[in-house]
Design a protein around this motif. Structure first.
Motif, PDB file in Angstrom:
ATOM      1  N   ALA A   1       0.832  -1.200   0.000  1.00  0.00           N
ATOM      2  CA  ALA A   1       0.000   0.000   0.000  1.00  0.00           C
ATOM      3  C   ALA A   1       0.870   1.256   0.000  1.00  0.00           C
ATOM      4  CB  ALA A   1      -0.934  -0.004   1.221  1.00  0.00           C
ATOM      5  N   ALA A   2       1.964   1.213   0.774  1.00  0.00           N
ATOM      6  CA  ALA A   2       2.856   2.369   0.805  1.00  0.00           C
ATOM      7  C   ALA A   2       3.468   2.616  -0.572  1.00  0.00           C
ATOM      8  CB  ALA A   2       3.959   2.155   1.839  1.00  0.00           C
ATOM      9  N   GLY A   3       3.888   1.531  -1.245  1.00  0.00           N
ATOM     10  CA  GLY A   3       4.439   1.693  -2.584  1.00  0.00           C
ATOM     11  C   GLY A   3       3.417   2.260  -3.547  1.00  0.00           C
ATOM     12  N   ALA A   4       2.178   1.741  -3.452  1.00  0.00           N
ATOM     13  CA  ALA A   4       1.133   2.261  -4.331  1.00  0.00           C
ATOM     14  C   ALA A   4       0.850   3.725  -4.032  1.00  0.00           C
ATOM     15  CB  ALA A   4      -0.137   1.425  -4.168  1.00  0.00           C
ATOM     16  N   ALA A   5       0.817   4.066  -2.723  1.00  0.00           N
ATOM     17  CA  ALA A   5       0.558   5.460  -2.345  1.00  0.00           C
ATOM     18  C   ALA A   5       1.668   6.371  -2.856  1.00  0.00           C
ATOM     19  CB  ALA A   5       0.432   5.569  -0.823  1.00  0.00           C
ATOM     20  N   GLN A   6       2.898   5.873  -2.797  1.00  0.00           N
ATOM     21  CA  GLN A   6       4.004   6.689  -3.304  1.00  0.00           C
ATOM     22  C   GLN A   6       3.873   6.909  -4.808  1.00  0.00           C
ATOM     23  OE1 GLN A   6       7.586   4.735  -2.094  1.00  0.00           O
ATOM     24  NE2 GLN A   6       7.172   4.962   0.094  1.00  0.00           N
ATOM     25  N   GLN A   7       3.442   5.865  -5.522  1.00  0.00           N
ATOM     26  CA  GLN A   7       3.244   6.026  -6.963  1.00  0.00           C
ATOM     27  C   GLN A   7       2.124   7.016  -7.260  1.00  0.00           C
ATOM     28  OE1 GLN A   7       2.619   2.141  -8.608  1.00  0.00           O
ATOM     29  NE2 GLN A   7       4.699   1.431  -8.205  1.00  0.00           N
ATOM     30  N   VAL A   8       1.019   6.875  -6.501  1.00  0.00           N
ATOM     31  CA  VAL A   8      -0.097   7.801  -6.706  1.00  0.00           C
ATOM     32  C   VAL A   8       0.342   9.225  -6.395  1.00  0.00           C
ATOM     33  CG1 VAL A   8      -2.386   8.467  -5.876  1.00  0.00           C
ATOM     34  CG2 VAL A   8      -1.859   6.059  -6.311  1.00  0.00           C
ATOM     35  N   THR A   9       1.054   9.378  -5.271  1.00  0.00           N
ATOM     36  CA  THR A   9       1.509  10.722  -4.891  1.00  0.00           C
ATOM     37  C   THR A   9       2.453  11.297  -5.947  1.00  0.00           C
ATOM     38  OG1 THR A   9       1.355  10.065  -2.579  1.00  0.00           O
ATOM     39  CG2 THR A   9       2.600  12.055  -3.068  1.00  0.00           C
TER      40      THR A   9
ATOM     41  N   VAL B   1       1.068   4.020   6.887  1.00  0.00           N
ATOM     42  CA  VAL B   1      -0.199   3.298   6.697  1.00  0.00           C
ATOM     43  C   VAL B   1      -0.721   2.898   8.069  1.00  0.00           C
ATOM     44  CG1 VAL B   1      -1.359   1.354   5.589  1.00  0.00           C
ATOM     45  CG2 VAL B   1       0.591   2.468   4.452  1.00  0.00           C
ATOM     46  N   THR B   2      -1.948   3.353   8.441  1.00  0.00           N
ATOM     47  CA  THR B   2      -2.539   3.082   9.757  1.00  0.00           C
ATOM     48  C   THR B   2      -3.834   2.304   9.566  1.00  0.00           C
ATOM     49  OG1 THR B   2      -1.612   5.139  10.612  1.00  0.00           O
ATOM     50  CG2 THR B   2      -3.379   4.123  11.891  1.00  0.00           C
ATOM     51  N   ASN B   3      -3.934   1.164  10.242  1.00  0.00           N
ATOM     52  CA  ASN B   3      -5.134   0.328  10.180  1.00  0.00           C
ATOM     53  C   ASN B   3      -6.180   0.897  11.130  1.00  0.00           C
ATOM     54  OD1 ASN B   3      -6.915  -2.104  11.060  1.00  0.00           O
ATOM     55  ND2 ASN B   3      -5.840  -2.830   9.227  1.00  0.00           N
ATOM     56  N   LYS B   4      -7.381   1.194  10.594  1.00  0.00           N
ATOM     57  CA  LYS B   4      -8.430   1.793  11.418  1.00  0.00           C
ATOM     58  C   LYS B   4      -9.021   0.811  12.417  1.00  0.00           C
ATOM     59  CE  LYS B   4      -9.890   5.053   7.826  1.00  0.00           C
ATOM     60  NZ  LYS B   4     -11.009   5.516   6.972  1.00  0.00           N
ATOM     61  N   ASN B   5      -8.979  -0.471  12.102  1.00  0.00           N
ATOM     62  CA  ASN B   5      -9.622  -1.464  12.965  1.00  0.00           C
ATOM     63  C   ASN B   5      -8.743  -1.822  14.153  1.00  0.00           C
ATOM     64  OD1 ASN B   5     -11.789  -1.619  11.098  1.00  0.00           O
ATOM     65  ND2 ASN B   5     -10.585  -3.038   9.832  1.00  0.00           N
ATOM     66  N   THR B   6      -7.425  -1.991  13.872  1.00  0.00           N
ATOM     67  CA  THR B   6      -6.538  -2.483  14.932  1.00  0.00           C
ATOM     68  C   THR B   6      -5.602  -1.402  15.465  1.00  0.00           C
ATOM     69  OG1 THR B   6      -4.890  -3.163  13.305  1.00  0.00           O
ATOM     70  CG2 THR B   6      -6.579  -4.764  13.904  1.00  0.00           C
ATOM     71  N   GLY B   7      -5.486  -0.272  14.748  1.00  0.00           N
ATOM     72  CA  GLY B   7      -4.546   0.767  15.175  1.00  0.00           C
ATOM     73  C   GLY B   7      -3.102   0.469  14.807  1.00  0.00           C
TER      74      GLY B   7
END
Length: 750
Positions: free
Chosen positions: A90-98, A546-552
């Motif tokens: 997800a971080a890699g994808a977010a970096q690409q999107v950014t 990346v922060t998980n909303k369910n588990t923190g």
């Protein structure tokens, strides 16, 4: 193919529920129950059986707590591992999107800048043209004034040209009137030439006759010299003999004088001593005479006193006589003998006087023999004088013979000159007028030159104005308003352009929300609050969280590109709180071209956990794993008990010196010394007084950087392409002894 799905949220929740149930069981198992005999009954066996049962019951609770703890830990680790893996993607994808968002914003911003730059360039062009027209108008006034001055000067030049043409016409008319006279003058000159030639021919004829007489006289002179030659040689021989006689006389005289002088010197010394004694006796005599006068002037002098004085006088006389007999008489005899010797020496010159007499007789005889020849010579000299007188009379006779013709020629020349004089005066007048015109023309030329010089600055200003306008216009085409104009007009001012979209502003951060997680991308900012970028325009540091909303659970990656092309370091903070670093070496030193390496280390960057390698056109392969390596036979024998660390050029971001060997960020000059062949040491002193020593060994391609105490801080190596890279740094090592980790400079290099 079977699709496997892992619910790491459920794993994390189950792990937490197991830990909660474990804690409740732990609380229940901590109840302390005893079974005393008095409480159970009279039978001890019953109480002991209950005690055994209760102990076994509590033990089963302890074993269950451990099992639930292990299961919870397993689920927690597995869930976090799966989460970290998904979060990494997800971080890699977010970096690409950014990156895409930033690129799109950059493109939009560039479009906005270009449109706004077009408007600003148009404004600048209008201002430039207005400024050019104003300067051109001022320059036009100066040019018009210069044109008027040149017009007046051209009119004067035309008038002078007309005067010159008039003078040329008058000079041509004068030349036509002078032409017959000049022809007549040429004819007179030809007559003069013929007269000179006639005079020359007469002189030549008479010169030939005189030359015959000169030749006859010369022959008689030569015959006389032939007869005189033996007498001259005899005279020369007599002269040489006379010189030899004088030399002999001089040598004899010098020899006699030397011997006589030696004797005179000795006699003078004796005479001086004798005279000194005589002087003493004279002084005694004067004293006696003084005593005598005293006695005579004394009243009542006795005979005894007079007798005593007489005895002293007699003694002095005797002393004087004795001195004469003992010294004076002999000295006088020696002086007389010396004088006699001197007279005798004159007799030695008698032979020389005889030779002199003979020479005188020979010279007299030679003189008598030369008398007839001298008479003949006098006769020849008289004839020579007569010949010279004849030569002078010959010149006079020639001049008299041609006098009448010369007088006629002079009369004709005087008549011609009388007719030429008026024309010459007219010519002089024309020359004066010509000179006056030339002066006026020269003055006009000076004014022309001065006007030309005056026009040059105006022309240069005109050229400079045109060139400057052209250059300014050229610069305006390449003008970047974002660099030269006020930044406030170009950034963040909505309304400047009607078509300015929101995407035209580059975001300083980015957040992606979905149902289960929040992904945040942030950048390191500079002192102006803008994204800090490197020389390529890329952010110097990008952090993706990346922060998980369910588990923190939270996972983050901080990407930092390094100086080398493609080199980078990524700091990973996993959901379990651990920190690792991944160093990317895009072109490892010593590896084939196209190979890449990746080092996975702990949070400090000193303990390497894994080493990955990628070949050209291949995938990443795990080549070294710390745990696997240390458990192998080779790892057990390795004294370091660790894997290779990332190279220093990846881990040391700010080395002490740059690739050229100079202290980073310093321009202070260093002092270079050659310590041995191929090895130099350069000492640098910083502004704070710190000393840095750089020793470069060109033989091995190695460079050592040391401090003032000669402890090596860095080691650089020369690559195959000639560039230098940091091989080792003291910051990579922990000092465990007094010996520096990288050693010290050798004695010969200090």
């Amino acid at each position: 193919m079977v699709r496997v799905s892992y619910d790491y949220d459920l794993m994390t929740v189950l792990a937490r529920h197991l830990w909660h149930l474990r804690d409740e069981l732990d609380n229940a198992s901590k109840t302390d129950k005893t079974f005393a005999v008095g409480d159970i009954g009279p039978r001890r066996e019953t109480a002991e059986a209950l005690e055994d049962f209760y102990g076994a019951w509590k033990k089963s609770f302890g074993e269950g707590w451990q099992a639930m703890t292990d299961l919870g830990n397993l689920l927690d680790r597995a869930g976090k591992a799966f989460y970290d893996q998904d979060a990494s993607h997800a971080a890699g994808a977010a970096q690409q999107v950014t990156a895409q968002v930033r690129d799109q914003a950059g493109r939009q911003n560039e479009i906005r800048k270009q449109a706004l730059a077009g408007k600003l360039r148009a404004d600048e062009a209008r201002r430039l043209e207005a400024r050019y027209k104003t300067q051109q108008a001022r320059l036009k006034k100066e040019q018009d004034a210069l044109v008027e001055k040149r017009k007046k000067l051209d009119e004067r030049t035309a008038a002078q040209q007309k005067r010159q043409e008039e003078l040329n016409r008058e000079q041509e008319e004068l030349a036509a009137r002078r032409e017959p006279l000049l022809k007549e003058q040429d004819e007179l000159q030809a007559r003069q030439q013929r007269l000179w030639q006639e005079e020359k021919d007469l002189l030549k004829e008479r010169e030939e006759k005189l030359q015959v007489k000169r030749d006859e006289l010369q022959k008689e002179y030569e015959a006389l010299r032939a007869e005189q030659e033996p007498l001259i040689r005899q005279q020369e021989e007599l002269q040489r003999e006379q010189l030899r006689l004088w030399e002999d006389e001089k040598a004899l005289r010098a020899e006699q004088d030397a011997a006589l002088q030696k004797k005179v010197t000795a006699l003078e010394a004796e005479q001086k001593a004798y005279d000194a004694k005589q002087d003493v006796l004279e002084e005694k005599q004067e004293a006696l005479w003084e005593e005598r006068r005293t006695l005579q002037g004394k009243d009542g002098v006795t005979q005894a006193e007079l007798d005593a004085w007489q005895r002293r006088q007699d003694a002095l006389d005797k002393e004087r006589d004795d001195l004469w007999e003992s010294e004076g008489k002999g000295l006088a005899g020696r002086w007389e003998a010396l004088e006699q010797e001197q007279r005798d020496q004159e007799k030695a010159f008698a032979p020389l006087r005889e030779r002199q007499k003979e020479l005188d007789d020979e010279r007299a005889a030679l003189s008598r023999a030369q008398e007839p020849l001298s008479e003949r010579q006098d006769e020849l000299q008289a004839r020579q004088k007569d010949l010279w007188a004849l030569e002078k009379s010959t010149q006079k006779e020639v001049e008299d013979a041609l006098k009448a013709e010369r007088d006629d020629l002079d009369a004709d020349r005087a008549d011609l000159q009388t007719r030429l004089d008026p024309l010459d005066r007219e010519s002089d007048d024309l020359q004066a007028r010509q000179k006056e015109l030339w002066d006026d023309q020269a003055e006009s030329d000076k004014e022309q030159t001065a006007l030309t010089e005056e026009e040059k600055p105006v022309q240069q200003r005109q050229q400079d104005l045109q060139d400057g306008f052209g250059e300014e216009y050229d610069k305006l085409r390449d003008w970047d308003p974002d660099k030269d104009a006020d930044v406030g007009r170009l950034r963040g001012m909505r309304g400047q352009l009607d078509d300015l979209p929101d995407e035209a502003f580059v975001p300083k951060g980015y957040t992606i929300q979905d149902g289960n997680s929040t992904t945040t991308v942030s950048y390191q900012l500079d002192e102006n609050g803008e994204i800090k970028v490197d020389r390529n325009g890329d952010p110097v540091e990008t952090t993706t969280t990346v922060t998980n909303k369910n588990t923190g659970l939270t996972y983050s990656e901080t990407y930092h590109p390094l100086s080398g092309d493609g080199d980078s370091v990524t700091t990973i903070r996993s959901s379990d709180g651990s920190v690792t670093k991944v160093y990317m070496d895009s072109s490892p030193e010593g590896s084939p071209d196209g190979w890449m390496k990746r080092y996975v280390t702990d949070g400090t960057g000193r303990d390497t956990l894994q080493i990955w390698t990628k070949r050209p056109d291949g995938d990443w392969e795990l080549t070294m794993d710390k745990e696997e390596y240390l458990n192998s036979e080779a790892g057990k024998e390795d004294p370091q008990q660790r894997l290779d660390r990332p190279p220093a050029y990846l881990t040391v971001e700010n080395p002490l010196v740059d690739s050229g060997g100079r202290p980073s960020g310093s321009t202070a000059p260093g002092t270079t010394t050659t310590v041995q062949e191929g090895v130099t040491r350069t000492d640098y002193t910083g502004a704070d007084g710190s000393v840095t020593r750089v020793v470069t060994n060109e033989n091995t391609g190695t460079r050592f950087v040391a401090d003032a105490s000669n402890e090596v801080q860095e080691i650089w190596q020369r690559a195959d392409d000639g560039t230098w890279y940091l091989r080792e740094s003291v910051t990579q090592h922990e000092r465990s002894s007094a010996e520096p980790p990288l050693g010290t400079l050798g004695e010969n290099w200090r």
